[in-house]
Design a protein around this motif. Structure first.
Motif, PDB file in Angstrom:
ATOM      1  N   GLY A 144      -8.956  -9.599   5.068  1.00  0.00           N
ATOM      2  CA  GLY A 144     -10.155  -9.169   4.602  1.00  0.00           C
ATOM      3  C   GLY A 144      -9.300  -7.603   5.370  1.00  0.00           C
ATOM      4  N   ARG A 145      -9.430  -8.532   6.518  1.00  0.00           N
ATOM      5  CA  ARG A 145      -9.262  -6.893   7.511  1.00  0.00           C
ATOM      6  C   ARG A 145      -7.916  -5.761   7.554  1.00  0.00           C
ATOM      7  N   ALA A 146      -7.299  -6.880   7.314  1.00  0.00           N
ATOM      8  CA  ALA A 146      -5.872  -6.645   6.967  1.00  0.00           C
ATOM      9  C   ALA A 146      -5.240  -5.286   5.744  1.00  0.00           C
ATOM     10  N   ALA A 147      -5.920  -6.070   4.657  1.00  0.00           N
ATOM     11  CA  ALA A 147      -5.570  -5.302   3.329  1.00  0.00           C
ATOM     12  C   ALA A 147      -6.470  -3.736   3.808  1.00  0.00           C
ATOM     13  N   LEU A 148      -7.697  -3.829   4.655  1.00  0.00           N
ATOM     14  CA  LEU A 148      -8.638  -2.501   4.416  1.00  0.00           C
ATOM     15  C   LEU A 148      -7.970  -1.301   5.229  1.00  0.00           C
ATOM     16  N   GLN A 149      -7.256  -2.163   6.635  1.00  0.00           N
ATOM     17  CA  GLN A 149      -6.674  -1.074   7.284  1.00  0.00           C
ATOM     18  C   GLN A 149      -4.976  -0.736   7.210  1.00  0.00           C
ATOM     19  N   ALA A 150      -4.571  -1.400   6.133  1.00  0.00           N
ATOM     20  CA  ALA A 150      -3.019  -0.912   5.345  1.00  0.00           C
ATOM     21  C   ALA A 150      -3.548  -0.079   3.717  1.00  0.00           C
ATOM     22  N   ALA A 151      -4.848  -0.576   4.002  1.00  0.00           N
ATOM     23  CA  ALA A 151      -4.498   0.939   2.694  1.00  0.00           C
ATOM     24  C   ALA A 151      -4.979   1.820   3.066  1.00  0.00           C
ATOM     25  N   ALA A 152      -6.411   1.628   4.320  1.00  0.00           N
ATOM     26  CA  ALA A 152      -6.390   3.098   5.000  1.00  0.00           C
ATOM     27  C   ALA A 152      -5.204   3.518   5.192  1.00  0.00           C
ATOM     28  N   GLU A 153      -4.659   3.427   6.152  1.00  0.00           N
ATOM     29  CA  GLU A 153      -3.643   4.440   6.098  1.00  0.00           C
ATOM     30  C   GLU A 153      -2.986   4.845   5.571  1.00  0.00           C
ATOM     31  N   THR A 154      -2.831   5.074   4.257  1.00  0.00           N
ATOM     32  CA  THR A 154      -2.435   5.561   3.401  1.00  0.00           C
ATOM     33  C   THR A 154      -3.123   6.348   2.889  1.00  0.00           C
ATOM     34  N   GLY A 155      -4.157   7.609   3.487  1.00  0.00           N
ATOM     35  CA  GLY A 155      -4.882   7.731   3.377  1.00  0.00           C
ATOM     36  C   GLY A 155      -5.537   8.309   1.328  1.00  0.00           C
ATOM     37  N   LEU A 156      -5.414   7.358   1.216  1.00  0.00           N
ATOM     38  CA  LEU A 156      -6.109   7.217  -0.081  1.00  0.00           C
ATOM     39  C   LEU A 156      -7.455   6.708   0.113  1.00  0.00           C
ATOM     40  N   PRO A 157      -8.506   7.203  -0.933  1.00  0.00           N
ATOM     41  CA  PRO A 157     -10.082   6.633  -1.223  1.00  0.00           C
ATOM     42  C   PRO A 157      -9.517   5.225  -1.475  1.00  0.00           C
ATOM     43  N   VAL A 158     -10.456   4.429  -0.932  1.00  0.00           N
ATOM     44  CA  VAL A 158     -10.174   2.551  -1.053  1.00  0.00           C
ATOM     45  C   VAL A 158     -11.869   2.316  -1.554  1.00  0.00           C
ATOM     46  N   ALA A 194       3.549   5.874  -5.611  1.00  0.00           N
ATOM     47  CA  ALA A 194       4.351   6.358  -6.882  1.00  0.00           C
ATOM     48  C   ALA A 194       3.320   6.850  -7.242  1.00  0.00           C
ATOM     49  N   GLY A 195       2.272   6.994  -6.477  1.00  0.00           N
ATOM     50  CA  GLY A 195       0.917   7.849  -7.124  1.00  0.00           C
ATOM     51  C   GLY A 195       0.142   7.856  -7.524  1.00  0.00           C
ATOM     52  N   ALA A 196      -0.758   6.349  -6.921  1.00  0.00           N
ATOM     53  CA  ALA A 196      -2.055   5.582  -7.348  1.00  0.00           C
ATOM     54  C   ALA A 196      -2.681   7.192  -6.471  1.00  0.00           C
ATOM     55  N   ASP A 197      -4.232   7.048  -7.733  1.00  0.00           N
ATOM     56  CA  ASP A 197      -5.118   7.627  -6.555  1.00  0.00           C
ATOM     57  C   ASP A 197      -6.362   7.311  -5.930  1.00  0.00           C
ATOM     58  N   LEU A 198      -5.999   5.745  -5.932  1.00  0.00           N
ATOM     59  CA  LEU A 198      -6.793   5.504  -4.713  1.00  0.00           C
ATOM     60  C   LEU A 198      -6.312   4.083  -4.635  1.00  0.00           C
ATOM     61  N   ILE A 199      -6.729   2.850  -4.136  1.00  0.00           N
ATOM     62  CA  ILE A 199      -6.160   1.273  -4.048  1.00  0.00           C
ATOM     63  C   ILE A 199      -7.793   0.866  -4.059  1.00  0.00           C
ATOM     64  N   ALA A 200      -7.998  -0.517  -5.011  1.00  0.00           N
ATOM     65  CA  ALA A 200      -8.410  -1.336  -5.415  1.00  0.00           C
ATOM     66  C   ALA A 200      -7.784  -2.230  -4.570  1.00  0.00           C
ATOM     67  N   LEU A 201      -8.960  -3.057  -3.912  1.00  0.00           N
ATOM     68  CA  LEU A 201      -8.782  -3.780  -3.036  1.00  0.00           C
ATOM     69  C   LEU A 201      -9.644  -5.379  -4.183  1.00  0.00           C
ATOM     70  N   GLU A 202      -9.396  -5.939  -3.887  1.00  0.00           N
ATOM     71  CA  GLU A 202      -9.586  -6.978  -5.505  1.00  0.00           C
ATOM     72  C   GLU A 202      -9.561  -8.825  -4.668  1.00  0.00           C
ATOM     73  N   MET A 203     -10.806  -9.663  -5.190  1.00  0.00           N
ATOM     74  CA  MET A 203     -10.748 -10.509  -4.529  1.00  0.00           C
ATOM     75  C   MET A 203     -10.678 -10.405  -2.930  1.00  0.00           C
ATOM     76  N   ALA A 259       1.212  -1.375  -0.201  1.00  0.00           N
ATOM     77  CA  ALA A 259      -0.025  -0.130   0.010  1.00  0.00           C
ATOM     78  C   ALA A 259       0.543   1.234  -0.024  1.00  0.00           C
ATOM     79  N   ALA A 260       2.462   1.175   0.880  1.00  0.00           N
ATOM     80  CA  ALA A 260       2.967   2.224   0.686  1.00  0.00           C
ATOM     81  C   ALA A 260       3.415   2.579  -0.660  1.00  0.00           C
ATOM     82  N   LEU A 261       4.064   1.583  -0.858  1.00  0.00           N
ATOM     83  CA  LEU A 261       4.803   1.766  -2.587  1.00  0.00           C
ATOM     84  C   LEU A 261       3.416   2.415  -3.773  1.00  0.00           C
ATOM     85  N   LEU A 262       2.212   2.013  -3.225  1.00  0.00           N
ATOM     86  CA  LEU A 262       1.292   2.373  -4.640  1.00  0.00           C
ATOM     87  C   LEU A 262       1.018   3.301  -4.603  1.00  0.00           C
ATOM     88  N   ALA A 263       1.165   4.300  -3.107  1.00  0.00           N
ATOM     89  CA  ALA A 263       0.323   5.535  -2.488  1.00  0.00           C
ATOM     90  C   ALA A 263       1.472   6.772  -3.393  1.00  0.00           C
TER      91      ALA A 263
END
Length: 319
Positions: A175-189, A159-168, A153-157
């Motif tokens: 799922g909770r781990a992925a949501l927490q990590a994505a939310a910590e970037t401050g980007l829309p999830v 590098a310039g991603a506009d949002l994080i898309a969690l998939e499958m 998540a930190a690498l994606l943010a």
């Protein structure tokens, strides 16, 4: 106003937004070999030119959101393929390819999403809650894969991603781990879930990556109101329609739909699925049920997205 804010505003106004199509399967269609372990992620290291070219094709076909080729680029996915030392490079190359494609081909705002997924051998195995071979110890054994998700998540943010898309995301714990990590970037999830039809007709999680939960239970656990969207993705097109109704019972925000079509013979996709016109018929039904983010997953290509853009473009989603 940034691209993510433009996208959010359009969704708030009830507009329908076109997502791109399958990335790994389209790279395969373009002649890029799929790795036996890391699937499409190796292309970020060996064929970033083709990755960019595929993104450009989707943008020219009408995609307004493109998803970077990072579905299988977490440390836990790359480590078993012998690519653990190149995690940062794989993710940065993927986002760079998407950003360059946007610069080269876009004539309107196009958002770049960074993908994080269950294509992650450590995250998918609850028993493997200790440190990954080259990663730090996990902070909480109840959140398998958290360290790997945080790293990606930190690498994606960065590098310039506009949002994080969690998939499958079909397991509550990872799922909770992925949501927490994505939310910590401050980007829309976005939370992307992949239901399957059970023998009794109800919807459950995909058996290969889920934890046995019903689709309802998964949404109860993970569908947070703070999410920018909940998407049903990489599911059968018919299941996708029913899943939209179930999601709406648990989440009031924007809903997305991008289905798979065809078959899977690891590590390759089998292109024997719906034609663009047939796929559009399904997508029209998703829009009629209120889906606002519509695109394609494995087995779909630029022709499918062109059909969606032509058939659904400028449409306001049903309420």
């Amino acid at each position: 106003m940034g691209v993510a804010e433009v996208l959010s505003g359009r969704l708030a106004e009830g507009e329908l937004v076109i997502i791109d199509g399958g990335m790994g399967s389209q790279l395969q269609a373009e002649g890029v070999p799929m790795d036996e372990v890391a699937w499409s992620a190796r292309a970020n290291l060996e064929r970033p030119d083709v990755v960019q070219r595929v993104h450009e094709a989707y943008i020219r076909a009408g995609a307004e959101v493109i998803i970077a080729n990072t579905f299988a680029a977490s440390r836990a996915a790359l480590e078993p393929a012998g690519l653990g030392s190149r995690v940062a490079e794989a993710n940065r190359n993927a986002v760079r390819a998407a950003l360059r494609a946007r610069e080269a081909a876009a004539t309107r705002p196009v958002a770049v999403a960074g993908s994080m997924s269950s294509f992650c051998p450590v995250a998918m195995e609850p028993a493997a809650a200790g440190p990954s071979p080259a990663g730090p110890a996990r902070e909480d054994p109840r959140l398998p894969g958290l360290a790997d998700f945080r790293e990606q998540a930190a690498l994606l943010a960065e590098a310039g991603a506009d949002l994080i898309a969690l998939e499958m995301i079909d397991g509550e714990d990872y799922g909770r781990a992925a949501l927490q990590a994505a939310a910590e970037t401050g980007l829309p999830v976005w939370l992307g879930v992949s239901p399957a039809r059970r023998d009794d007709g109800t919807l459950g999680t995909l058996p290969e990556i889920g934890d046995g939960s019903s689709f309802e239970d998964l949404l109860n656990a993970l569908a947070d109101p703070a999410l920018a969207a909940v998407t049903v993705m990489h599911a059968d097109p018919g299941v996708t329609l029913d899943a939209i109704d179930v999601i709406r019972g648990h989440y009031a925000g924007p809903i997305g739909a991008y289905a798979e079509t065809g078959g899977w013979q690891p590590p390759n996709w089998v292109f024997d699925g719906l034609t663009p016109g047939e796929y559009l018929q399904h997508a029209t039904a998703w829009a009629d049920r209120g889906a606002q983010l519509i695109g394609g997953c494995c087995g779909t290509g630029p022709a499918h997205i062109q059909a969606l853009a032509g058939g659904l473009g400028q449409r306001t989603a049903a309420k």
